[in-house]
Write a protein that holds these residues in place. Structure first.
Motif, PDB file in Angstrom:
ATOM      1  N   LEU A   1       0.369 -14.777  -9.217  1.00 18.21           N
ATOM      2  CA  LEU A   1      -0.195 -13.466  -8.871  1.00 18.21           C
ATOM      3  C   LEU A   1       0.876 -12.637  -8.176  1.00 18.21           C
ATOM      4  O   LEU A   1       1.886 -13.167  -7.716  1.00 18.21           O
ATOM      5  CB  LEU A   1      -1.455 -13.614  -8.010  1.00 18.21           C
ATOM      6  CG  LEU A   1      -1.440 -14.563  -6.806  1.00 18.21           C
ATOM      7  CD1 LEU A   1      -0.710 -13.944  -5.634  1.00 18.21           C
ATOM      8  CD2 LEU A   1      -2.867 -14.915  -6.400  1.00 18.21           C
ATOM      9  N   GLU A   2       0.636 -11.325  -8.107  1.00 12.40           N
ATOM     10  CA  GLU A   2       1.627 -10.417  -7.513  1.00 12.40           C
ATOM     11  C   GLU A   2       1.700 -10.502  -5.999  1.00 12.40           C
ATOM     12  O   GLU A   2       2.730 -10.268  -5.396  1.00 12.40           O
ATOM     13  CB  GLU A   2       1.290  -8.965  -7.851  1.00 12.40           C
ATOM     14  CG  GLU A   2       1.424  -8.561  -9.284  1.00 12.40           C
ATOM     15  CD  GLU A   2       0.950  -7.130  -9.447  1.00 12.40           C
ATOM     16  OE1 GLU A   2       1.798  -6.215  -9.423  1.00 12.40           O
ATOM     17  OE2 GLU A   2      -0.270  -6.920  -9.562  1.00 12.40           O
ATOM     18  N   ALA A   3       0.547 -10.777  -5.389  1.00 11.16           N
ATOM     19  CA  ALA A   3       0.425 -10.703  -3.924  1.00 11.16           C
ATOM     20  C   ALA A   3       0.785  -9.302  -3.438  1.00 11.16           C
ATOM     21  O   ALA A   3       1.446  -9.127  -2.421  1.00 11.16           O
ATOM     22  CB  ALA A   3       1.290 -11.765  -3.247  1.00 11.16           C
TER      23      ALA A   3
ATOM     24  N   THR B   1       4.600 -13.714  -8.263  1.00  5.56           N
ATOM     25  CA  THR B   1       5.268 -13.343  -9.506  1.00  5.56           C
ATOM     26  C   THR B   1       5.059 -11.855  -9.784  1.00  5.56           C
ATOM     27  O   THR B   1       3.954 -11.338  -9.648  1.00  5.56           O
ATOM     28  CB  THR B   1       4.694 -14.155 -10.692  1.00  5.56           C
ATOM     29  OG1 THR B   1       4.696 -15.551 -10.358  1.00  5.56           O
ATOM     30  CG2 THR B   1       5.500 -13.932 -11.960  1.00  5.56           C
ATOM     31  N   GLU B   2       6.125 -11.153 -10.172  1.00 11.75           N
ATOM     32  CA  GLU B   2       5.992  -9.744 -10.558  1.00 11.75           C
ATOM     33  C   GLU B   2       5.028  -9.626 -11.730  1.00 11.75           C
ATOM     34  O   GLU B   2       4.942 -10.528 -12.566  1.00 11.75           O
ATOM     35  CB  GLU B   2       7.363  -9.164 -10.945  1.00 11.75           C
ATOM     36  CG  GLU B   2       8.345  -9.034  -9.789  1.00 11.75           C
ATOM     37  CD  GLU B   2       7.890  -8.025  -8.746  1.00 11.75           C
ATOM     38  OE1 GLU B   2       7.238  -7.033  -9.120  1.00 11.75           O
ATOM     39  OE2 GLU B   2       8.168  -8.234  -7.549  1.00 11.75           O
TER      40      GLU B   2
ATOM     41  N   ALA C   1      -4.970 -12.779 -11.104  1.00 12.49           N
ATOM     42  CA  ALA C   1      -4.257 -11.642 -10.523  1.00 12.49           C
ATOM     43  C   ALA C   1      -4.910 -10.303 -10.856  1.00 12.49           C
ATOM     44  O   ALA C   1      -4.212  -9.315 -11.080  1.00 12.49           O
ATOM     45  CB  ALA C   1      -2.811 -11.650 -11.021  1.00 12.49           C
ATOM     46  N   GLY C   2      -6.244 -10.267 -10.920  1.00  8.28           N
ATOM     47  CA  GLY C   2      -6.893  -9.009 -11.256  1.00  8.28           C
ATOM     48  C   GLY C   2      -6.548  -8.541 -12.653  1.00  8.28           C
ATOM     49  O   GLY C   2      -6.502  -7.340 -12.918  1.00  8.28           O
TER      50      GLY C   2
ATOM     51  N   ASN D   1       4.268  -1.479  -9.006  1.00  8.82           N
ATOM     52  CA  ASN D   1       3.229  -2.084  -8.176  1.00  8.82           C
ATOM     53  C   ASN D   1       2.483  -1.032  -7.361  1.00  8.82           C
ATOM     54  O   ASN D   1       2.910   0.126  -7.250  1.00  8.82           O
ATOM     55  CB  ASN D   1       3.829  -3.148  -7.261  1.00  8.82           C
ATOM     56  CG  ASN D   1       4.973  -2.604  -6.424  1.00  8.82           C
ATOM     57  OD1 ASN D   1       4.783  -1.732  -5.594  1.00  8.82           O
ATOM     58  ND2 ASN D   1       6.179  -3.124  -6.660  1.00  8.82           N
ATOM     59  N   PHE D   2       1.364  -1.454  -6.775  1.00  7.39           N
ATOM     60  CA  PHE D   2       0.494  -0.530  -6.048  1.00  7.39           C
ATOM     61  C   PHE D   2       1.073  -0.069  -4.715  1.00  7.39           C
ATOM     62  O   PHE D   2       0.919   1.105  -4.357  1.00  7.39           O
ATOM     63  CB  PHE D   2      -0.902  -1.136  -5.879  1.00  7.39           C
ATOM     64  CG  PHE D   2      -1.729  -1.030  -7.126  1.00  7.39           C
ATOM     65  CD1 PHE D   2      -2.623   0.009  -7.303  1.00  7.39           C
ATOM     66  CD2 PHE D   2      -1.578  -1.955  -8.146  1.00  7.39           C
ATOM     67  CE1 PHE D   2      -3.374   0.132  -8.471  1.00  7.39           C
ATOM     68  CE2 PHE D   2      -2.315  -1.846  -9.318  1.00  7.39           C
ATOM     69  CZ  PHE D   2      -3.205  -0.795  -9.482  1.00  7.39           C
ATOM     70  N   PRO D   3       1.725  -0.921  -3.932  1.00  7.55           N
ATOM     71  CA  PRO D   3       2.351  -0.418  -2.708  1.00  7.55           C
ATOM     72  C   PRO D   3       3.313   0.734  -2.976  1.00  7.55           C
ATOM     73  O   PRO D   3       3.353   1.707  -2.223  1.00  7.55           O
ATOM     74  CB  PRO D   3       3.083  -1.659  -2.162  1.00  7.55           C
ATOM     75  CG  PRO D   3       2.250  -2.800  -2.622  1.00  7.55           C
ATOM     76  CD  PRO D   3       1.802  -2.398  -4.011  1.00  7.55           C
TER      77      PRO D   3
END
Length: 278
Positions: free
Chosen positions: A42-44, A94-95, A113-114, A186-188
């Motif tokens: 998952l991306e975390a 993981t990206e 990971a959604g 990514n979301f951030p």
């Protein structure tokens, strides 16, 4: 001379047997370890589904090879799946673009990971039954002219983006006259772009929209009366698995035992426990 030669042969044979024994022992330990773990990628970095945190608070699981921990809705689902399989959960950060290749190459056992089970992804990997369903929203800055939008067409001329290699990015084309910006990893990073004014909004799913607005008072989630046209698979979320694996049926049975009430409770807790936006 003969005695020396005999002793040499005995020592040589003993050494070979010892080395062979060590090799067998090491192989058995390695195989046993692999059999007892459920390795999830998952991306975390997609709160409230998954994020990175500094400790094991609120059920965080240490990320493999790191001092950091992963938390969120996906992590809680992965814990339940691992428990149901009788295995130890291992989280591999993981990206997003690397998740499917990591799965197909065998570096991970599953993607939690959604991820939506889209038709395109199903060509490469298998999916479990859905473990969450959501709707698309737009995240904008509080006080902007887009805060009161009720239709996606209200974003004509707006600078809009979404995450790279997701259907979120493709649906932007449904907005007439939109200024579609380059997709973001990514979301951030999208939140930073929104804060700085580089974009007017980004496409997301409702849980992430709630998460963004809860974490930062400068963000607002916009839900639509006239929204994006999507398929059921686009808005569903499932566990990604290697083609033909026997894990699919096992995981489906585990997911079936998680009631809708419990799933809602897990998501509510994830939204509440998410780390503050940076």
């Amino acid at each position: 001379m003969n005695n020396k030669f005999t002793i040499f042969i005995v020592l040589l044979v003993s050494t070979i047997l010892l080395l062979a024994g060590c090799g067998t022992s090491k192989g058995a330990v390695s195989g046993s370890s692999e059999d007892n773990t459920f390795t999830v990628g998952l991306e975390a970095g997609y709160a409230p589904f998954n994020w990175t945190q500094n400790d094991d608070s609120n059920g965080g699981v240490q990320i493999n090879g790191s001092k950091e921990y992963a938390g969120g809705y996906d992590v809680e689902i992965a814990k339940k799946v691992a428990e149901g399989l009788g295995k130890e959960l291992v989280i591999v950060k993981t990206e997003w673009d690397g998740l499917v290749p990591s799965l197909t190459s065998g570096k991970i056992d599953a993607i939690v990971a959604g991820m939506s089970p889209t038709a395109d992804r199903k060509k490469t990997i298998d999916f479990s039954d859905n473990y969450y369903t959501s709707n698309l929203v737009m995240v904008v800055k509080k006080g902007s002219k887009y805060e009161g939008a009720t239709s996606i067409q209200d974003f004509k001329g707006a600078k809009i983006t979404a995450q790279l290699n997701t259907f979120h990015y493709s649906v932007i084309n449904q907005i007439e006259g939109v200024d579609k910006k380059t997709a973001v990893d990514n979301f951030p990073s999208m939140r930073v772009a929104l804060e700085s004014g580089m974009i007017d909004g980004y496409v997301s799913e409702r849980p992430e929209g709630i998460s963004a607005s809860a974490a930062n008072e400068n963000y607002v989630m916009v839900e639509f009366e006239d929204g994006f046209k999507t398929s059921p698979d686009d808005t569903a979320i499932a566990v990604g698995l290697k083609k033909g694996t026997d894990l699919t049926d096992k995981i489906n049975k585990i997911l079936a035992d998680i009631s809708e009430e419990e799933r809602t409770s897990i998501m509510d807790a994830a939204i509440k426990n998410q780390p503050a936006a940076k």
